[in-house]
Scaffold this motif. Structure first.
Motif, PDB file in Angstrom:
ATOM      1  N   GLN A   1       0.844  -1.192   0.000  1.00 38.86           N
ATOM      2  CA  GLN A   1       0.000   0.000   0.000  1.00 38.86           C
ATOM      3  C   GLN A   1       0.881   1.245   0.000  1.00 38.86           C
ATOM      4  O   GLN A   1       1.998   1.222   0.523  1.00 38.86           O
ATOM      5  CB  GLN A   1      -0.875   0.061   1.266  1.00 38.86           C
ATOM      6  CG  GLN A   1      -1.819  -1.110   1.445  1.00 38.86           C
ATOM      7  CD  GLN A   1      -2.620  -0.991   2.729  1.00 38.86           C
ATOM      8  OE1 GLN A   1      -2.120  -0.496   3.740  1.00 38.86           O
ATOM      9  NE2 GLN A   1      -3.863  -1.434   2.687  1.00 38.86           N
ATOM     10  N   SER A   2       0.340   2.332  -0.539  1.00 36.06           N
ATOM     11  CA  SER A   2       0.995   3.639  -0.377  1.00 36.06           C
ATOM     12  C   SER A   2      -0.030   4.615   0.172  1.00 36.06           C
ATOM     13  O   SER A   2      -1.229   4.503  -0.106  1.00 36.06           O
ATOM     14  CB  SER A   2       1.541   4.139  -1.720  1.00 36.06           C
ATOM     15  OG  SER A   2       0.495   4.372  -2.632  1.00 36.06           O
ATOM     16  N   ARG A   3       0.470   5.569   0.959  1.00 41.81           N
ATOM     17  CA  ARG A   3      -0.395   6.561   1.619  1.00 41.81           C
ATOM     18  C   ARG A   3       0.273   7.924   1.482  1.00 41.81           C
ATOM     19  O   ARG A   3       1.391   8.120   1.953  1.00 41.81           O
ATOM     20  CB  ARG A   3      -0.536   6.194   3.104  1.00 41.81           C
ATOM     21  CG  ARG A   3      -1.288   7.200   3.942  1.00 41.81           C
ATOM     22  CD  ARG A   3      -1.351   6.738   5.389  1.00 41.81           C
ATOM     23  NE  ARG A   3      -0.051   6.797   6.044  1.00 41.81           N
ATOM     24  CZ  ARG A   3       0.223   6.299   7.261  1.00 41.81           C
ATOM     25  NH1 ARG A   3      -0.718   5.686   7.937  1.00 41.81           N
ATOM     26  NH2 ARG A   3       1.425   6.408   7.780  1.00 41.81           N
ATOM     27  N   ALA A   4      -0.409   8.842   0.802  1.00 44.82           N
ATOM     28  CA  ALA A   4       0.196  10.154   0.550  1.00 44.82           C
ATOM     29  C   ALA A   4      -0.350  11.201   1.516  1.00 44.82           C
ATOM     30  O   ALA A   4      -1.501  11.128   1.958  1.00 44.82           O
ATOM     31  CB  ALA A   4      -0.091  10.587  -0.890  1.00 44.82           C
ATOM     32  N   ILE A   5       0.495  12.164   1.828  1.00 44.11           N
ATOM     33  CA  ILE A   5       0.120  13.309   2.667  1.00 44.11           C
ATOM     34  C   ILE A   5       0.537  14.559   1.903  1.00 44.11           C
ATOM     35  O   ILE A   5       1.665  14.634   1.401  1.00 44.11           O
ATOM     36  CB  ILE A   5       0.855  13.249   4.020  1.00 44.11           C
ATOM     37  CG1 ILE A   5       0.529  11.927   4.741  1.00 44.11           C
ATOM     38  CG2 ILE A   5       0.499  14.447   4.892  1.00 44.11           C
ATOM     39  CD1 ILE A   5       1.443  11.617   5.903  1.00 44.11           C
ATOM     40  N   ASP A   6      -0.380  15.535   1.786  1.00 41.09           N
ATOM     41  CA  ASP A   6      -0.016  16.740   1.031  1.00 41.09           C
ATOM     42  C   ASP A   6       0.396  17.882   1.954  1.00 41.09           C
ATOM     43  O   ASP A   6       0.388  17.740   3.186  1.00 41.09           O
ATOM     44  CB  ASP A   6      -1.121  17.146   0.043  1.00 41.09           C
ATOM     45  CG  ASP A   6      -2.365  17.705   0.731  1.00 41.09           C
ATOM     46  OD1 ASP A   6      -2.294  18.076   1.925  1.00 41.09           O
ATOM     47  OD2 ASP A   6      -3.411  17.770   0.062  1.00 41.09           O
TER      48      ASP A   6
END
Lengths: 179, 443
Positions: free
Chosen positions: B394-399
């Motif tokens: 999984q990947s999880r992005a934060i802006d």
């Protein structure tokens, strides 16, 4: 026009620094490319209709004429009665919008009747958009609204009647942000 | 076997790769078996030569191939270059059965085979509402009318004389990943996330044109963008946004736009769903309220569990996806692998991407490759040594606003499962001990 303002500002700053009594003219003119639009050119491309009815043309259409036009131009994809075809369901909602298999038809879902006119006029029929007259678009709108139980069979639809129609799901929409 | 096992694994791009269909079937039939019985023949075909292992002397090196012993082909034989014949599998694809009319459909970008952040123009995803046209630029016009001092019409020559800018931005269809709201529906990242592309666009800021026509600043609140195709696609855009970073663009990746992407003129609305990036742009009208056109009052609207709808959810929220390894690919061996993917946010820059290989229990922070640009795709990479046991990637992005990409459980708790648009949930890829990667959903 940021680049233009910057030029004006730098011209003004130059004037200030050099102590000129009168500000220097802008270094370049505003582009003013393009051409003013002639009135008939403008109206030829003014297709859009606001939800309050602004932009609707004069003209009118009956439910009966709309039925004939629907059979000729639309039923092939949308089904004889506006449902059961390969394209979007337009009529006959039985399951509400909070149902796990909700029916999203014009009558159960669409917030504005003006959207119907705007879309048919600009984009339908799919293979020959822009070929229907204003009267024909009023007639098609009339049949679709009647088939959704929103107007009676004897209604003659025109700009005033279309703009005045309040759709059942009008309040079912919440704006999340400015578009 | 002991000589083969330390060989670095290779990934076959989905759904096509460097292996023949027969070899892919062998891989699918079981990696262990494949390694025992078929590896030698597979590497023969892959290398296009006659023998196998370097220990025996690699004929790819020992026997000079034709391309090393003959004169090559002349310059300008292909005045407009094309990809290698060996890359023929890398193409955009229409999802079978998704739509009934091919002119009103979608083709998806092959994200699994792309590198960096720029989408080759020929692989840019397509969404047409009533087909595409190749419009003669000499006959194309852009009109600006409505609440302006003077309605004006511009030719392409007029527009291209104006001060242009070039900016890299992603474009994502609002319906990207829309088929996955209720359950796993598609096998590969091309179909799950491929309504996503990123290009360098060149054009004139819309604010320049609006100033040129003199907008009525007291009454003007919105603009309507309209296309010249049969659908004459229309979307309302707020004046604040129109005056911010919106471009009227003719350039894409150093050349004119491709016809499928709006040649000769399209709107670029950074951070906003693709439908607002009106192609074949012919008119901008300035008005005092939204027009409630079909594609903003009926479609591109988010159905909530209680039957109400969220309207004008235009911004594409922070999202990411691992593009390799991804669904349909096969890891041919355990050992070192580079996990790579894309992250983006319609609200600015990506600040961080975390990667999990155990379904979200543990996370490591990935490397963000430069450039990291606002409202553009950002490439991430992270090293990984696969021990051969099943894994969930999984990947999880934060802006940069601090927004964290949600899990499916978090997204569904608010928005249910019947929506179509704006699914930015964390994507999970299941890696089986066979090496096969498949699409799963983890809650």
């Amino acid at each position: 026009m940021d680049w233009f303002r910057i030029l004006i500002k730098s011209a003004a700053l130059t004037a200030l620094l050099t102590g000129c009594a009168t500000p220097l003219p802008p270094l370049i003119e505003a582009p003013k490319l393009g051409m003013p639009v002639a009135a008939d050119t403008l109206t030829a491309q003014m297709l859009n209709v606001f939800p309050d009815g602004r932009g609707l043309p004069s003209g009118q259409g009956s439910v009966a004429e709309g039925a004939r036009l629907f059979a000729r131009h639309c039923a092939g994809c949308h089904g004889k009665d506006g449902r059961g075809g390969t394209a979007e369901e337009l009529t006959g909602a039985s399951r509400p919008l909070d149902h796990s298999a909700a029916d999203k038809t014009i009558g159960s879902y669409w917030p504005y009747a003006t959207t119907l006119f705007d879309f048919i006029r600009r984009a339908k029929p799919m293979g020959a958009p822009g070929t229907l007259s204003a009267d024909e678009v009023y007639a098609l709108s009339a049949w679709l609204l009647h088939a959704n139980g929103l107007i009676t069979a004897d209604t003659m639809l025109d700009a005033a009647r279309l703009a005045a129609l309040r759709m059942p799901n009008r309040d079912g929409f919440l704006w999340i942000e400015a578009p | 076997m002991s000589q083969i096992t330390p060989r670095p694994g290779r990934i076959q791009r989905a759904p096509e790769g460097f292996l023949s269909p027969e070899q892919i079937r062998e891989v699918s039939a079981g990696r262990r078996d494949f390694l025992r019985t078929a590896f030698a023949s597979a590497s023969m075909v892959v290398a296009g030569t006659s023998v196998a292992r370097a220990a025996d002397g690699d004929p790819a090196i020992l026997t000079l191939p034709e391309h090393s012993t003959t004169l090559g082909r002349p310059v300008a034989e292909r005045p407009y270059g094309a990809p290698s014949q060996f890359e023929a599998g890398l193409r955009r694809r229409e999802s079978p059965g998704l739509t009934r009319v091919a002119g009103s459909s979608v083709s998806f970008s092959p994200l699994q085979g792309l590198f960096g952040i720029i989408t080759p123009s020929g692989l840019h995803f397509e969404r047409h509402h009533q087909g595409w046209h190749d419009i003669d630029p000499a006959r194309h016009r852009l009109m600006i009318n409505g609440l302006v001092k003077e309605a004006r019409v511009y030719t392409m020559d007029d527009l291209m004389r104006l001060p242009s800018v070039s900016r890299i931005h992603f474009i994502e269809c609002g319906a990207n990943t829309g088929m996955e709201w209720g359950n796993v529906a598609v096998p590969t990242v091309q179909y799950s996330h491929g309504m996503l592309s990123c290009s360098e666009f060149t054009g004139v800021p819309l604010s320049v044109l609006l100033d040129d026509c003199g907008i009525d600043r007291k009454r003007a609140k919105f603009v309507l963008a309209e296309g010249a195709d049969g659908s004459s696609m229309t979307r309302t855009i707020s004046l604040d946004r129109a005056l911010d970073d919106v471009l009227v663009a003719w350039g894409q990746n150093g050349e004119m736009l491709r016809p499928e992407n709006g040649y000769p003129l399209r709107l670029v609305v950074p951070g906003v769903q693709g439908v607002s990036w009106v192609k074949w742009l012919r008119r901008i009208e300035v008005g005092d309220q939204p027009w409630a056109t079909k594609d903003e009052a009926v479609h591109y609207i988010d159905l909530m569990p209680d039957g109400t709808h969220r309207q004008y959810t235009s911004i594409q929220e922070c999202k990411s996806v691992i593009t390799t390894p991804s669904g349909g690919q096969t890891l041919l061996d355990k050992g070192f692998h580079n996990i790579t993917g894309l992250a983006w946010s319609g609200r600015g820059k990506v600040k961080r991407v975390d990667v999990s290989v155990d379904g979200g229990r543990n996370w490591r922070t990935a490397r963000l490759e430069t450039p990291v640009l606002s409202k553009a795709l950002t490439r991430f990479n992270i090293d990984w040594v696969w021990d051969g046991s099943p894994a969930i990637l999984q990947s999880r992005a934060i802006d940069e606003t601090g927004y964290v990409q949600p899990t499916y459980a978090q997204l569904r708790a608010v928005r249910g499962t019947r929506s179509i648009y704006h699914n930015n949930a964390i994507q999970s890829w299941k890696l089986a001990d066979s090496g096969d990667v498949s699409n799963v959903q983890v809650f």
